[in-house]
Motif scaffolding. Structure first.
Motif, PDB file in Angstrom:
ATOM      1  N   LEU A 266      -5.063   6.849   9.977  1.00 45.25           N
ATOM      2  CA  LEU A 266      -4.402   6.205   8.857  1.00 45.25           C
ATOM      3  C   LEU A 266      -3.439   5.135   9.365  1.00 45.25           C
ATOM      4  N   LYS A 267      -3.231   4.132   8.535  1.00 49.96           N
ATOM      5  CA  LYS A 267      -2.338   3.042   8.874  1.00 49.96           C
ATOM      6  C   LYS A 267      -1.395   2.798   7.711  1.00 49.96           C
ATOM      7  N   ILE A 268      -0.114   2.630   8.038  1.00 43.76           N
ATOM      8  CA  ILE A 268       0.894   2.423   7.002  1.00 43.76           C
ATOM      9  C   ILE A 268       0.583   1.105   6.275  1.00 43.76           C
ATOM     10  N   SER A 269       0.422   1.219   4.942  1.00 41.00           N
ATOM     11  CA  SER A 269       0.070   0.029   4.167  1.00 41.00           C
ATOM     12  C   SER A 269       0.453   0.243   2.712  1.00 41.00           C
ATOM     13  N   ILE A 270       0.768  -0.853   2.016  1.00 41.70           N
ATOM     14  CA  ILE A 270       0.999  -0.845   0.565  1.00 41.70           C
ATOM     15  C   ILE A 270       0.240  -1.998  -0.082  1.00 41.70           C
ATOM     16  N   ASP A 271      -0.855  -2.413   0.561  1.00 44.85           N
ATOM     17  CA  ASP A 271      -1.588  -3.585   0.094  1.00 44.85           C
ATOM     18  C   ASP A 271      -2.186  -3.356  -1.289  1.00 44.85           C
ATOM     19  N   ASP A 272      -2.748  -2.159  -1.544  1.00 44.50           N
ATOM     20  CA  ASP A 272      -3.398  -1.919  -2.824  1.00 44.50           C
ATOM     21  C   ASP A 272      -2.407  -1.883  -3.970  1.00 44.50           C
ATOM     22  N   ILE A 273      -1.290  -1.236  -3.794  1.00 42.80           N
ATOM     23  CA  ILE A 273      -0.377  -1.039  -4.923  1.00 42.80           C
ATOM     24  C   ILE A 273       0.391  -2.313  -5.263  1.00 42.80           C
ATOM     25  N   ARG A 274       0.552  -3.219  -4.311  1.00 44.79           N
ATOM     26  CA  ARG A 274       1.295  -4.446  -4.614  1.00 44.79           C
ATOM     27  C   ARG A 274       0.387  -5.618  -4.969  1.00 44.79           C
ATOM     28  N   THR A 275      -0.924  -5.334  -5.083  1.00 45.66           N
ATOM     29  CA  THR A 275      -1.841  -6.406  -5.443  1.00 45.66           C
ATOM     30  C   THR A 275      -1.509  -6.931  -6.842  1.00 45.66           C
ATOM     31  N   GLY A 276      -1.284  -8.196  -6.943  1.00 46.84           N
ATOM     32  CA  GLY A 276      -0.966  -8.823  -8.225  1.00 46.84           C
ATOM     33  C   GLY A 276       0.488  -8.731  -8.621  1.00 46.84           C
ATOM     34  N   LEU A 277       1.315  -8.066  -7.841  1.00 43.57           N
ATOM     35  CA  LEU A 277       2.736  -7.927  -8.181  1.00 43.57           C
ATOM     36  C   LEU A 277       3.550  -8.977  -7.435  1.00 43.57           C
ATOM     37  N   GLN A 278       4.684  -9.303  -7.979  1.00 45.23           N
ATOM     38  CA  GLN A 278       5.588 -10.272  -7.371  1.00 45.23           C
ATOM     39  C   GLN A 278       6.832  -9.540  -6.892  1.00 45.23           C
ATOM     40  N   GLY A 279       7.335  -9.950  -5.742  1.00 45.76           N
ATOM     41  CA  GLY A 279       8.521  -9.310  -5.204  1.00 45.76           C
ATOM     42  C   GLY A 279       8.775  -9.762  -3.782  1.00 45.76           C
ATOM     43  N   LEU A 320      -1.309  -1.275 -11.838  1.00 45.75           N
ATOM     44  CA  LEU A 320      -2.078  -1.730 -10.684  1.00 45.75           C
ATOM     45  C   LEU A 320      -2.862  -2.998 -10.955  1.00 45.75           C
ATOM     46  N   ASN A 321      -2.836  -3.507 -12.174  1.00 42.76           N
ATOM     47  CA  ASN A 321      -3.561  -4.728 -12.527  1.00 42.76           C
ATOM     48  C   ASN A 321      -5.045  -4.625 -12.180  1.00 42.76           C
ATOM     49  N   ASP A 322      -5.625  -3.473 -12.514  1.00 42.70           N
ATOM     50  CA  ASP A 322      -7.038  -3.223 -12.237  1.00 42.70           C
ATOM     51  C   ASP A 322      -7.809  -3.404 -13.537  1.00 42.70           C
ATOM     52  N   PRO A 323      -8.604  -4.491 -13.673  1.00 49.31           N
ATOM     53  CA  PRO A 323      -9.308  -4.720 -14.948  1.00 49.31           C
ATOM     54  C   PRO A 323     -10.296  -3.618 -15.282  1.00 49.31           C
ATOM     55  N   SER A 324     -10.802  -2.877 -14.323  1.00 45.90           N
ATOM     56  CA  SER A 324     -11.787  -1.837 -14.615  1.00 45.90           C
ATOM     57  C   SER A 324     -11.174  -0.632 -15.283  1.00 45.90           C
ATOM     58  N   ASN A 325      -9.858  -0.525 -15.316  1.00 44.37           N
ATOM     59  CA  ASN A 325      -9.197   0.654 -15.879  1.00 44.37           C
ATOM     60  C   ASN A 325      -8.384   0.314 -17.122  1.00 44.37           C
ATOM     61  N   THR A 326      -8.750  -0.750 -17.824  1.00 43.54           N
ATOM     62  CA  THR A 326      -7.954  -1.142 -18.983  1.00 43.54           C
ATOM     63  C   THR A 326      -8.065  -0.137 -20.119  1.00 43.54           C
ATOM     64  N   GLY A 327      -9.154   0.630 -20.160  1.00 38.00           N
ATOM     65  CA  GLY A 327      -9.311   1.589 -21.249  1.00 38.00           C
ATOM     66  C   GLY A 327      -8.801   2.973 -20.915  1.00 38.00           C
ATOM     67  N   GLY A 328      -8.294   3.190 -19.710  1.00 38.72           N
ATOM     68  CA  GLY A 328      -7.846   4.515 -19.308  1.00 38.72           C
ATOM     69  C   GLY A 328      -6.407   4.760 -19.683  1.00 38.72           C
ATOM     70  N   ASP A 329      -5.978   6.003 -19.486  1.00 35.49           N
ATOM     71  CA  ASP A 329      -4.584   6.369 -19.707  1.00 35.49           C
ATOM     72  C   ASP A 329      -3.788   6.010 -18.452  1.00 35.49           C
TER      73      ASP A 329
END
Length: 859
Positions: A266-279, A320-329
């Motif tokens: 494993l490698k320390i990363s936050i690439d997926d969760i910050r995708t599309g976010l500003q900061g 997460l700005n994931d278009p595939s999950n727009t209909g989920g909770d």
């Protein structure tokens, strides 16, 4: 052509007869099936509505529980690290001791920690240790001082809090260059959470700070585990759940997120969760950290709640700005991560754990529940129809079952009767008649079995001739010759091979290593080598390396000069010098400590020893015969025994065969033990059943167990015939090796006269030598213990036991007073622990409050 109905359906669907004349099958098929179908349908619909309601609640609670469980595991990881650093701070904090301690731990526990550093008041005490997985490496001082954000960078300390205080720091990244890793030198970056605690010496003076770094990859691994199929809370296939977890510090910086399940690297990363976010990306000390902008109000509301020590859930738009999950909770479950810096103070908030659930599991679960209930309803109808088929067969099957059961009972040996129910009246009468016949058959069988048993018992009680059995195994003359030459009873191929090895080894002056299980006669083999060689007229000295502590064993082997220590009133030659011109037997050599092994290696290599307190080496002329019941090569591979000492001892290697490999010698051994026990009188006979019982036993204790078994049988047997009932196994095994008599291998040095003395008598033991001086064999006897147990005690223990038994227990100070001699604290502790190992005492309490209570009494 006229039409006709199928004849197979006519008996069931014919409605011309009145209902009272319908068969049971027709009633169940035409009336029961619709009724059952309607009831099941109502139950199915009700169950679906109730389960949907509670499934919604349960799934929300399960998701929240997942976040709580991850937080608990992270807090437990930090708590374990707190205990670990406190344990290290209370022990030796030198770099060598810490390295050895960490390398002795299992890899799964050791690899949780990356750095171990000590920042002492004296600069020369400073060090940094890195755990690369395969070893714990000490960083050079100049390299450790130059590491940015290293273990010595931040020295913001504890103030007045000294004892039982562990300070935790925010996550940080440290970069080390030229680190040995997997056979090469690489540059390694560690992402860690550092824990620091003060180190005090024995006088409670401050020595410095000890730092232990927890690898953040362990935090990522915990989050990954709870998002995979290996999660302890796993319920549904994780592919249908889009669950991600992330860890953030108290300031809101995102540190790491869930990794890929099944990836060991494993490698320390936050690439997926910050995708599309500003900061902001990167903070001092942690370049990969990310902090969202203040526009994400709900995220910062979660951070504020965690800073206040609160946990809960919050719903929000697609984080997460994931278009595939727009209909989920979309739910975020958050829990603070606490750490107890002080034992009595309030815990600090290190950060928090967030668990994002964007799945369709609730809706998919409802579909699956509806499908399962529909299938269950359909299966219930099929089972109802199958029940009707069973009723039809129930009428014709009783006769078949009755015939089958009668055949089984008649062909078997059990005294059983037919009890088939329910049966029609006619078949019940037939069953009664069959039972009468079966009873008469069983009576005849029992009478035959009794007669056969009486005949067998009589055969088992017939005495057998052990001399005839021994002669059949080998010629009587050759067996006697072997016994006379070496004292080893038996004529099997294994014994003949052993005698041949003894004869060959006795002709040369090389050192010998005897390998064999406990009780196979290793010391007897050593004496045989001594008596058969050119040194038979010299002394034979036997030392048990496992019965003495390190200092006593060194003194017993190499001796001392007068004044070498406080108790050295006179010179002592030691076993090597005492055995000059003869043989030195080192029993249980595998139990020798590393210091003793090193001294033995030097003595065997140079054939010279140096007594304690002396400045001069003294040569010795003794042949060394070592014995062990463990695999020394395996012990060498495990680091418990020196490999060079093994090859120094194993010039000639002799293996003593276990008794299970020489069962044909059991009659001769039994004959020898019986004659030894009767001491010149006529020994009793042994029955065939008793001998068969001895031959069928596995003998884990080998010859010693056989001898004890024969002695016990002859002690309690009445008459002149040993029966199978007199042979008992395993009664004395509970005592273990500590309870074995110390006649040949006790905690003392036993010197024997050389074999083949002038008067031809058997060797007699001389005075037993202990570190306290010569002792008489009959000194300090006590009637409170059996002689077999008393023989295993040393003179100090025998002398102190009456006082211990009268008081119901003792402690170290009382034991020293009861002995009445000036003995060291270490000697007293060794004697008391030896009594605990023998089952005579039971230790209670710890430290200064330790007390040793007589076994069987309430402390």
């Amino acid at each position: 052509m006229p039409y006709s109905y199928p004849p197979t359906l006519d008996p069931v669907l014919n409605l011309e007869k009145p209902v009272k004349e319908w068969s049971i099958t027709r009633i169940l098929l035409l009336l029961g099936t619709p009724l059952v179908a309607g009831v099941l349908l109502v139950m199915t619909v009700s169950t679906y509505r109730i389960s949907s309601h509670y499934l919604n609640r349960a799934y929300a609670r399960n998701a929240h529980t997942r976040a709580l469980a991850q937080a608990h595991e992270l807090q437990q990881l930090l708590k374990d690290a707190r205990y670990e650093i406190q344990n290290l701070a209370r022990s030796d904090v030198s770099a060598q001791a810490i390295q050895k301690y960490m390398m002795d731990k299992p890899a799964t526990k050791r690899n949780k920690y990356c750095e171990i550093a000590f920042h002492g008041t004296a600069p020369q005490d400073n060090y940094v240790l890195l755990n690369t997985g395969e070893k714990v490496w000490k960083v050079p001082d100049e390299q450790a001082a130059g590491v940015k954000f290293g273990a010595f960078t931040r020295r913001e300390r504890i103030g007045g809090k000294i004892e039982d205080f562990v300070q935790i720091e925010q996550p940080v990244q440290a970069y080390y260059t030229s680190v040995p890793y997997l056979g090469s030198v690489e540059n390694i970056e560690f992402s860690v959470i550092r824990l620091s605690t003060p180190v005090l010496d024995a006088e409670k003076r401050f020595r410095g700070y000890l730092t232990l770094s927890v690898d953040i990859i362990e935090i990522q691994r915990i989050m990954t585990t709870f998002s995979s199929r290996q999660s302890p809370l796993y319920i549904f296939p994780q592919e249908k759940e889009q669950v991600r977890s992330f860890f953030f510090d108290a300031a809101g910086w995102l540190i790491c997120e869930t990794g890929q399940a099944g990836n060991p690297h494993l490698k320390i990363s936050i690439d997926d969760i910050r995708t599309g976010l500003q900061g902001d990306l990167g903070r001092p000390g942690f370049a990969t950290a990310f902090r969202p902008n203040p526009q994400y109000e709900k995220y910062w509301a979660v951070v504020s709640a965690v800073q206040a020590g609160k946990d809960g859930e919050i719903g929000f738009a697609n984080f997460l700005n994931d278009p595939s999950n727009t209909g989920g909770d979309h739910y975020l479950y958050y829990v603070p991560i606490r750490f107890q810096e002080e034992a009595t103070g309030n815990p600090v908030i290190l950060g928090g754990i967030g668990c994002i659930d964007t799945s369709f599991m609730l809706k998919a679960s409802r579909y699956e529940v509806a499908m399962a209930l529909g299938i269950s309803w359909f299966v219930a109808l099929l089972l109802t129809i199958a029940a009707f088929v069973y009723l039809n067969r129930r009428i014709s099957n009783p006769l078949k079952r009755l015939a089958s059961a009668t055949e089984q009972i008649a062909m078997g040996d059990d005294a059983a009767t037919l009890e088939l129910a329910p049966l029609p009246k006619e078949l019940r009468h037939l069953q009664h008649v069959i039972n009468i016949l079966l009873l008469q058959l069983q009576t005849a069988r029992n009478e035959t079995r009794i007669r056969q048993g009486l005949i067998f018992d009589e055969m088992q009680r017939q005495p057998v001739s052990l001399d005839a059995l021994a002669e059949n195994a080998s010629s009587k003359e050759s067996s006697r010759c072997a016994e006379k030459a070496f004292g080893i009873v038996g004529s099997s191929q294994a014994v003949r091979n052993l005698n041949a090895m003894i004869h060959k080894a006795a002709q040369v002056m090389a050192d010998v290593l005897i390998i064999g299980e406990t009780g196979t006669g290793k010391e007897l083999t050593a004496e045989a080598i001594h008596r058969a060689g050119t040194r038979a007229t010299g002394p034979f000295i036997s030392i048990n390396c496992g019965a003495l502590d390190e200092n006593l064993l060194m003194d017993a082997l190499f001796g001392h000069v007068k004044g070498a220590f406080s108790e050295a009133k006179t010179d002592r030659k030691g076993a090597f010098l005492a055995a000059s011109g003869g043989t030195l037997h080192l029993d249980e050599i595998g139990n020798a400590s590393p210091k003793v092994q090193q001294s033995l290696l030097r003595a065997l290599a140079a054939r010279r020893i140096r007594p304690l307190g002396s400045d001069q080496d003294q040569p010795f002329d003794a042949r060394v015969v070592a014995a062990t019941n463990v695999d020394l090569l395996e012990s060498a591979r495990n680091g418990k025994f020196r490999e060079d000492l093994y090859y120094r001892l194993a010039v000639i290697t002799i293996s003593t065969p276990p008794l299970r490999d020489r069962r044909e010698d059991i009659p001769a051994l039994v004959r020898s033990f019986m004659r030894e026990h009767t001491r010149g009188t006529t020994p009793p006979d042994i029955s065939r059943g008793a001998l068969d019982k001895l031959l069928q036993h596995d003998w884990p204790g080998n010859i010693r167990e056989l001898k004890n078994c024969i002695t016990r049988a002859m002690t309690f047997a009445e008459g002149n015939l040993l029966l199978a009932d007199h042979i008992e196994f395993g009664q004395n095994r509970a005592a273990g090796p500590a309870s074995e008599p110390a006649t040949a291998q006790g905690p003392a040095v036993q010197a024997k006269t050389p074999a083949g003395s002038r008067n031809g008598s058997s060797p007699e033991p001389l005075a037993t030598t202990t570190p306290e001086g010569p002792q008489s064999p009959s000194a300090h006897t006590s009637s409170a213990l059996p002689e077999a147990v008393l023989a295993t005690l040393n003179p100090r223990q025998v002398k102190a036991w009456p006082s211990i038994a009268a008081n119901g227990g003792t402690n170290r100070a009382l034991y020293e007073s009861a002995v009445g001699e000036e003995i060291s604290v270490r000697t007293a502790q060794y004697d008391l622990q030896d009594l605990v190992n023998k089952g005579l005492l039971k230790k209670t309490g710890k430290g200064p409050s330790s007390r040793y209570v007589v076994a069987g009494r309430t402390p």
